[in-house]
Enzyme design. Structure first.
Site, short mmCIF file in Angstrom:
data_model
loop_
_atom_site.label_atom_id
_atom_site.label_comp_id
_atom_site.label_asym_id
_atom_site.label_seq_id
_atom_site.Cartn_x
_atom_site.Cartn_y
_atom_site.Cartn_z
N SER A 128 0.75 -1.13 0.28
CA SER A 128 0.30 0.13 0.06
C SER A 128 1.19 1.50 0.45
CB SER A 128 -0.68 -0.14 1.31
OG SER A 128 -2.20 0.88 1.07
N GLU A 146 -12.62 8.02 -11.04
CA GLU A 146 -14.09 8.89 -12.30
C GLU A 146 -12.74 8.86 -13.56
OE1 GLU A 146 -13.20 12.90 -10.21
OE2 GLU A 146 -14.66 11.65 -9.08
N HIS A 170 -3.91 -0.86 -4.42
CA HIS A 170 -5.00 -0.88 -4.30
C HIS A 170 -6.33 -0.50 -5.43
CE1 HIS A 170 -5.39 -1.29 0.07
NE2 HIS A 170 -4.36 0.05 0.03
#
Length: 264
Positions: A128, A146, A170
């Site tokens: 991460s 988006e 992720h």
């Protein structure tokens, strides 16, 4: 000339700690009986991180584990910290905030010792936030799920353990393709690498292989013929022509020099 630096294992987050532990097993196998330093520096509240990894790695036979946490930069100069890293076989950066890693240990004795571990063939891993900090430039903030808006991206210097790439994590789970495209549009020289959860790239000798449950997305801007990144207003969506996208699943590999994938 053979590259003598150690492997990088760069994880997209949420790696399996209870089942097959494919990614953690890769780390354990490469450590042998050596010491693994779990660096929880990225977290503002590190309680519980070390215990979770101690249990997961302990089940894989890794018993020499120590925790490295830095609350203030002054702590990076302590003899205890230096002794902890001096004979480590590997170091693992946990998740949290990648800016906390770079701001707390950047240009300190800890950073130099991390590089020394890597240079002498030791393992450096990160998940991460610990994945994002591996590259020269790291993604810090940007909207997910988006289309990328021109002004909606924050980047900062990373540790530079892997050159000429920028890493996001992720990836599919949080819909981050837009912001990775935005990062590559700002600098088409770098490869954008997006890594799914419970998925990792193992980087050695100028190439990486993919392990784990998901896929890795590679954005290559070499042949981009047009983008509006420099002219558009900050709230306008990104437009970019000729970008190349590779999707690399487990068992497959990618050559970072020639920028070509290969199947298992």
């Amino acid at each position: 000339m053979v590259d003598s630096t150690g492997p990088l294992i760069i994880i997209g987050g949420h790696e399996d700690k209870d089942g097959d532990r494919t990614i953690l097993k890769e780390i354990a196998d490469r450590l042998g009986s050596g010491r693994l330093v779990i660096a929880t520096v990225a977290s503002h509240e590190p309680d519980g991180y070390f215990d979770a990894y101690k249990a997961a790695f302990g089940a894989l036979g890794v018993n020499d584990l120590v925790e490295l946490y830095v609350n203030e930069r002054d702590e990076t100069r302590s003899p205890e910290t230096k002794a902890m890293l001096a004979d480590a076989a590997g170091l693992f950066f946990t998740g949290g905030d990648q800016l906390r890693i770079s701001s707390q240990i950047g240009d300190t004795p800890i950073e130099e010792m991390v590089r020394a571990i890597h240079r002498r063939g030791g393992l450096i891993a990160g998940t991460s936030a610990g994945a994002s900090v591996m590259s020269d430039t790291m993604l810090v903030r940007g909207s997910s799920a988006e289309s990328h808006r021109i002004g909606d991206l924050n980047m900062a210097p990373g540790l530079g353990l892997i050159k000429d790439v920028i890493i996001d994590q992720h990836f599919a789970e949080r819909g981050r393709i837009g912001r990775l495209l935005g990062a590559v549009a700002q600098n088409p020289r770098v490869l954008g690498i997006g890594i799914d959860e419970d998925t990792a790239i193992v980087v050695e000798n100028g190439r990486f292989k993919v392990i784990g449950a998901g896929a890795v997305y590679v954005v290559d801007g070499t042949d981009v013929s047009h983008s509006n990144i420099a002219e558009a207003r900050r709230d306008e969506p990104l437009s970019m022509f000729g970008v190349r996208l590779h999707v690399v699943a487990g068992g497959n590999s990618f050559d970072l020099t020639t920028r070509t994938p290969s199947s298992a």
